[in-house]
Scaffold this motif. Structure first.
Motif, mmCIF file in Angstrom:
data_model
loop_
_atom_site.group_PDB
_atom_site.id
_atom_site.type_symbol
_atom_site.label_atom_id
_atom_site.label_comp_id
_atom_site.label_asym_id
_atom_site.label_seq_id
_atom_site.Cartn_x
_atom_site.Cartn_y
_atom_site.Cartn_z
ATOM 1 N N UNK A 128 0.860 -1.181 0.000
ATOM 2 C CA UNK A 128 0.000 0.000 0.000
ATOM 3 C C UNK A 128 0.898 1.233 0.000
ATOM 4 N N UNK A 129 0.637 2.185 -0.899
ATOM 5 C CA UNK A 129 1.518 3.333 -1.103
ATOM 6 C C UNK A 129 0.733 4.625 -0.963
ATOM 7 N N UNK A 130 1.311 5.596 -0.261
ATOM 8 C CA UNK A 130 0.680 6.911 -0.131
ATOM 9 C C UNK A 130 1.752 7.988 -0.183
ATOM 10 N N UNK A 146 4.109 11.287 10.510
ATOM 11 C CA UNK A 146 2.845 10.845 11.088
ATOM 12 C C UNK A 146 1.660 11.036 10.146
ATOM 13 N N UNK A 147 1.657 12.088 9.337
ATOM 14 C CA UNK A 147 0.511 12.261 8.436
ATOM 15 C C UNK A 147 0.506 11.175 7.366
ATOM 16 N N UNK A 148 1.694 10.675 7.022
ATOM 17 C CA UNK A 148 1.760 9.569 6.068
ATOM 18 C C UNK A 148 1.393 8.240 6.723
ATOM 19 N N UNK A 201 -0.589 7.956 9.150
ATOM 20 C CA UNK A 201 -2.033 8.055 9.353
ATOM 21 C C UNK A 201 -2.807 7.554 8.134
ATOM 22 N N UNK A 202 -2.337 7.905 6.933
ATOM 23 C CA UNK A 202 -2.987 7.408 5.709
ATOM 24 C C UNK A 202 -2.941 5.888 5.642
ATOM 25 N N UNK A 203 -1.800 5.309 5.994
ATOM 26 C CA UNK A 203 -1.651 3.857 5.909
ATOM 27 C C UNK A 203 -2.555 3.135 6.897
ATOM 28 N N UNK A 204 -2.513 3.552 8.162
ATOM 29 C CA UNK A 204 -3.257 2.801 9.176
ATOM 30 C C UNK A 204 -4.766 2.960 8.982
ATOM 31 N N UNK A 205 -5.194 4.073 8.375
ATOM 32 C CA UNK A 205 -6.621 4.241 8.098
ATOM 33 C C UNK A 205 -7.113 3.239 7.049
ATOM 34 N N UNK A 206 -6.202 2.671 6.288
ATOM 35 C CA UNK A 206 -6.554 1.647 5.301
ATOM 36 C C UNK A 206 -6.338 0.235 5.832
ATOM 37 N N UNK A 207 -5.951 0.140 7.108
ATOM 38 C CA UNK A 207 -5.692 -1.165 7.695
ATOM 39 C C UNK A 207 -4.334 -1.716 7.342
ATOM 40 N N UNK A 213 8.619 19.595 1.813
ATOM 41 C CA UNK A 213 8.951 18.253 2.269
ATOM 42 C C UNK A 213 7.887 17.275 1.769
ATOM 43 N N UNK A 214 8.302 16.101 1.379
ATOM 44 C CA UNK A 214 7.329 15.101 0.938
ATOM 45 C C UNK A 214 7.828 13.707 1.283
ATOM 46 N N UNK A 215 6.884 12.852 1.614
ATOM 47 C CA UNK A 215 7.181 11.449 1.885
ATOM 48 C C UNK A 215 6.276 10.574 1.034
ATOM 49 N N UNK A 216 6.856 9.548 0.447
ATOM 50 C CA UNK A 216 6.090 8.444 -0.114
ATOM 51 C C UNK A 216 6.264 7.270 0.851
ATOM 52 N N UNK A 217 5.154 6.833 1.418
ATOM 53 C CA UNK A 217 5.184 5.828 2.477
ATOM 54 C C UNK A 217 4.603 4.508 1.977
ATOM 55 N N UNK A 218 5.128 3.425 2.516
ATOM 56 C CA UNK A 218 4.729 2.076 2.122
ATOM 57 C C UNK A 218 4.228 1.306 3.337
ATOM 58 N N UNK A 219 3.199 0.513 3.099
ATOM 59 C CA UNK A 219 2.674 -0.359 4.136
ATOM 60 C C UNK A 219 2.192 -1.657 3.536
ATOM 61 N N UNK A 220 1.849 -2.609 4.384
ATOM 62 C CA UNK A 220 1.344 -3.906 3.923
ATOM 63 C C UNK A 220 -0.042 -4.156 4.499
ATOM 64 N N UNK A 221 -0.929 -4.614 3.641
ATOM 65 C CA UNK A 221 -2.260 -5.046 4.054
ATOM 66 C C UNK A 221 -2.549 -6.395 3.409
ATOM 67 N N UNK A 222 -3.320 -7.258 4.068
ATOM 68 C CA UNK A 222 -3.628 -8.559 3.487
ATOM 69 C C UNK A 222 -4.180 -8.425 2.075
ATOM 70 N N UNK A 223 -3.764 -9.308 1.203
ATOM 71 C CA UNK A 223 -4.100 -9.225 -0.216
ATOM 72 C C UNK A 223 -5.597 -9.031 -0.437
#
Length: 319
Positions: free
Chosen positions: A44-46, A71-73, A75-81, A134-144
Motif C-alpha cells: 500500500x503506497x501513499x 505521522x501524516x503519512x 495516518x494514511x496507511x493505518x486508516x486503510x488497515x 517536504x514530501x514522503x512516499x510511504x509504504x505499508x502492507x495489508x492482506x491481499x
C-alpha cells in the motif's frame, strides 16, 4: 556543531544513519530502493507533502515538522488497515538553510522511526528559492485484496471517528495568538495536536476487520466525509452534538470558538470510517465514537438538535 552543508554530505551524515542496514535502502548509495514482496500482502503506497507557510508555520520546530511529516503519512496507511513498512523522503531546502536546521530535522525523523518501526528507504534532497518543501512516499502492507478505501460505505452504516475533532485547528489559532485566556495546559494540548498528530496505529487491525470504508481526516471532518460519501455514493449525516471534543476544545468554545469550526478545520488526522451496527459496536469498544449514519442520496449534512445546519465553509479546499 557545524557540518558540511552539501547535498551528499547531508545524505551521508544525516540520512544514511536513518536507513540503517535495511536491504531495501541499499545503504543510500544507489539511485533506487528495492522493496521485496511479502507473500499474502499487498503493498500500500501513499504520498503526502508539506509546505512551509501552508502546512506548518515557519516558527514550528524542525524536529516536530519532521515528526508530523512522518505521522501524516502513517495516518494514511493505518486508516486503510495497513501495517507501516518504510518511506522515501524528498527535501527541498531553501537556499542558505543552515546545516544545523537539517540536523534537527533528521533527529526528529529518528525519534518517530523508532516509535513506529518505520525505516527510511531513500529519496532525494534539493535546494529551492522558495519555502521549505517536504514530501514522503510511504509504504505499508495489508492482506491481499483487503485494503480499505473511501468506497465501500453502505446505506445503514454507522459513521465513526477515532478521536477528538478540532484540536489541531484550535492549536493553529492559539499559535496565531488567539484564545490567550486559555490555561497553559489547554494551550499546550491544542498546540501539540496541531504540531504532533497521533496516528492510531493501534486501531488499524480493528478497522480492517470491522469497517466497510475508512480514511483519515486531514481536510476537516465535513470535507473528508464528503470525499467518502462521494466515493461510496451515499449520503452522510453527521450529528454535531455527538462529535467528540477535548476539555481544551470545550474551554475554547466557552471563549467564543464555534463548534462548527471544529468540524470544518483541518489537521485532525483521526480515522473516519463506516461500519455495520455489529462492526460499529466493536469499533466503539476499541475507542471510536459514533457520530452519524449513511443514508440513500449524496453529500453530507451536519445536524444539531435535529436541524440541518447551513455551512458557509465546508473545510480545506486544495488549490
Amino acid at each position: 556543531m557545524t557540518g558540511d552543508n552539501s547535498e551528499f554530505s547531508v545524505i551521508d551524515r544525516l540520512f544514511k544513519p536513518l536507513a540503517g542496514l535495511t536491504a531495501e535502502a541499499r545503504g543510500l548509495i544507489d539511485d533506487v530502493a528495492v522493496l521485496g514482496a511479502r507473500e499474502g500482502y499487498d503493498l500500500v503506497v501513499t504520498t503526502d507533502a508539506m509546505v512551509e507557510g501552508v502546512h506548518f508555520l515557519s516558527t514550528d520546530p524542525l524536529d516536530l515538522v519532521a515528526r508530523k511529516l512522518l505521522r501524516v503519512n502513517i495516518s494514511d496507511l493505518v486508516a486503510k488497515g495497513a501495517d507501516p513498512y518504510g518511506y522515501q523522503l524528498l527535501t527541498a531546502w531553501p537556499k542558505g538553510m543552515a546545516y544545523e536546521g537539517k540536523e534537527i530535522f533528521a533527529a526528529g525523523l529518528r525519534v518517530d522511526q523508532d516509535e513506529f518501526d518505520f525505516d527510511l528507504f531513500g529519496g532525494d534532497t534539493v535546494s529551492t528559492d522558495g519555502p521549505l518543501l517536504l514530501a514522503i512516499t510511504a509504504f505499508g502492507h495489508a492482506p491481499t485484496g483487503r485494503t480499505l478505501s473511501r468506497a465501500g460505505a453502505r446505506v445503514g452504516d454507522r459513521v465513526l471517528v477515532g478521536g477528538f475533532i478540532g484540536d489541531a485547528h484550535l492549536g493553529l489559532r492559539v499559535l496565531r495568538g488567539e484564545f490567550d485566556e486559555l490555561s497553559d495546559a489547554h494551550k499546550a494540548h491544542l498546540i501539540k495536536a496541531y504540531r504532533l498528530p497521533q496516528p492510531r496505529d493501534d486501531m488499524a487491525d480493528t478497522v480492517l476487520e470491522n469497517a466497510h470504508a475508512s480514511m483519515d481526516i486531514s481536510d476537516g471532518l465535513i470535507a473528508d466525509a464528503t470525499h467518502l460519501a462521494k466515493a461510496s455514493e451515499v449520503r452522510i449525516v453527521i450529528d454535531l452534538d455527538r462529535v467528540p471534543t477535548s476539555d481544551a476544545a470545550r474551554a475554547a468554545m466557552v471563549l467564543g470558538a464555534d463548534a462548527v469550526d471544529l468540524v470544518t478545520g483541518g489537521d485532525d488526522y483521526q480515522m473516519l470510517c463506516t461500519a455495520s451496527a455489529a462492526g460499529a459496536k466493536v469499533l466503539i469498544a476499541a475507542g471510536f465514537v459514533e457520530v452519524g449514519q449513511c443514508e440513500a442520496g449524496e453529500g453530507v449534512d451536519l445536524v444539531s438538535n435535529g436541524q440541518v445546519l447551513e455551512l458557509e465553509d465546508r473545510g480545506w479546499v486544495h488549490g
